[in-house]
Design a protein around this motif. Structure first.
Motif, mmCIF file in Angstrom:
data_model
loop_
_atom_site.group_PDB
_atom_site.id
_atom_site.type_symbol
_atom_site.label_atom_id
_atom_site.label_comp_id
_atom_site.label_asym_id
_atom_site.label_seq_id
_atom_site.Cartn_x
_atom_site.Cartn_y
_atom_site.Cartn_z
ATOM 1 N N CYS A 22 44.979 62.265 -38.584
ATOM 2 C CA CYS A 22 44.562 61.501 -37.287
ATOM 3 C C CYS A 22 45.620 60.143 -37.358
ATOM 4 O O CYS A 22 44.954 59.300 -38.231
ATOM 5 N N ALA A 23 46.556 59.966 -36.709
ATOM 6 C CA ALA A 23 47.238 58.793 -36.469
ATOM 7 C C ALA A 23 47.034 58.112 -35.511
ATOM 8 O O ALA A 23 46.695 58.511 -34.222
ATOM 9 N N SER A 24 46.874 56.737 -35.955
ATOM 10 C CA SER A 24 46.642 55.749 -34.918
ATOM 11 C C SER A 24 47.722 54.838 -34.517
ATOM 12 O O SER A 24 48.551 54.608 -35.315
ATOM 13 N N SER A 25 47.750 54.425 -33.177
ATOM 14 C CA SER A 25 48.883 53.602 -32.695
ATOM 15 C C SER A 25 48.625 52.917 -31.488
ATOM 16 O O SER A 25 47.500 52.918 -30.938
ATOM 17 N N GLY A 26 49.281 51.788 -31.307
ATOM 18 C CA GLY A 26 49.006 51.027 -30.180
ATOM 19 C C GLY A 26 48.748 49.532 -30.507
ATOM 20 O O GLY A 26 49.000 49.265 -32.138
ATOM 21 N N SER A 27 48.106 48.730 -29.793
ATOM 22 C CA SER A 27 47.824 47.341 -29.985
ATOM 23 C C SER A 27 46.573 47.190 -30.670
ATOM 24 O O SER A 27 45.686 46.780 -30.139
ATOM 25 N N ILE A 28 46.683 47.589 -32.066
ATOM 26 C CA ILE A 28 45.321 47.465 -32.954
ATOM 27 C C ILE A 28 45.390 46.234 -33.848
ATOM 28 O O ILE A 28 46.302 46.061 -34.481
ATOM 29 N N PHE A 29 44.313 45.477 -33.753
ATOM 30 C CA PHE A 29 44.132 44.295 -34.693
ATOM 31 C C PHE A 29 43.529 44.854 -35.753
ATOM 32 O O PHE A 29 44.084 44.297 -37.007
ATOM 33 N N SER A 30 42.625 45.443 -35.984
ATOM 34 C CA SER A 30 41.741 45.945 -37.071
ATOM 35 C C SER A 30 41.050 47.064 -36.566
ATOM 36 O O SER A 30 40.613 47.360 -35.499
ATOM 37 N N ILE A 31 40.715 47.959 -37.937
ATOM 38 C CA ILE A 31 39.918 49.077 -37.470
ATOM 39 C C ILE A 31 38.669 48.846 -38.576
ATOM 40 O O ILE A 31 38.882 48.641 -39.670
ATOM 41 N N HIS A 32 37.618 48.940 -37.955
ATOM 42 C CA HIS A 32 36.420 48.834 -38.600
ATOM 43 C C HIS A 32 35.704 50.011 -39.603
ATOM 44 O O HIS A 32 35.333 49.851 -40.559
ATOM 45 N N ALA A 74 49.059 52.299 -44.758
ATOM 46 C CA ALA A 74 50.616 52.033 -44.703
ATOM 47 C C ALA A 74 50.965 52.979 -43.460
ATOM 48 O O ALA A 74 51.878 52.605 -42.977
ATOM 49 N N LYS A 75 50.383 54.261 -43.383
ATOM 50 C CA LYS A 75 51.013 54.907 -42.390
ATOM 51 C C LYS A 75 49.919 55.207 -41.159
ATOM 52 O O LYS A 75 50.271 55.916 -40.319
ATOM 53 N N ASN A 76 48.860 54.253 -41.076
ATOM 54 C CA ASN A 76 47.972 54.281 -39.993
ATOM 55 C C ASN A 76 47.468 55.525 -39.622
ATOM 56 O O ASN A 76 47.261 56.240 -38.633
#
Length: 123
Positions: A22-32, A74-76
């Protein structure tokens, strides 16, 4: 603004293995926290495994000892290693994230879902 994209699903024989990504992308500040859910035909969506920002994990009883959730900051990307697969693991698997967007897009708390990837385990 924020996107989760799953990959790695497919057809496998019982006893086999698959690894979902699962790759995340976009305007992300933090993932809880992030998690994998699945939905089999005619059934409700259920939590399979989850991982917090600190790396704590939890699993559904049905997959404990067979599935492993992990992430590479590192790879989100988040992963679900699925071993000893059973026909009852057949479902669409969804990636989920609870995150905060970057200040440029509102610094909002969001829950985001991927589009899903089909896992089929044949007997």
């Amino acid at each position: 603004q924020v996107q989760l994209v799953e990959s790695g699903g497919g057809l496998v024989q019982a006893g086999g293995s698959l690894r979902l990504s699962c790759a995340s992308s976009g305007s992300i500040f933090s993932i809880h926290a992030m998690g994998w859910y699945r939905q089999a035909p005619g059934k409700q969506r259920e939590l399979v495994a989850a991982i917090t920002s600190g790396g704590s994990t939890n699993y559904a009883d049905s997959v404990k000892g067979r599935f492993t959730i992990s992430k590479d900051n590192a790879k989100n990307t988040m992963y679900l290693q699925m071993d000893s697969l059973k026909p009852e693991d057949t479902a669409v698997y969804y990636c989920n994230a609870n995150l905060r967007t970057s200040p440029t897009v509102g610094f909002r708390v969001l829950e985001v879902w991927g589009q899903g990837t089909l896992v089929t385990v044949s007997s």
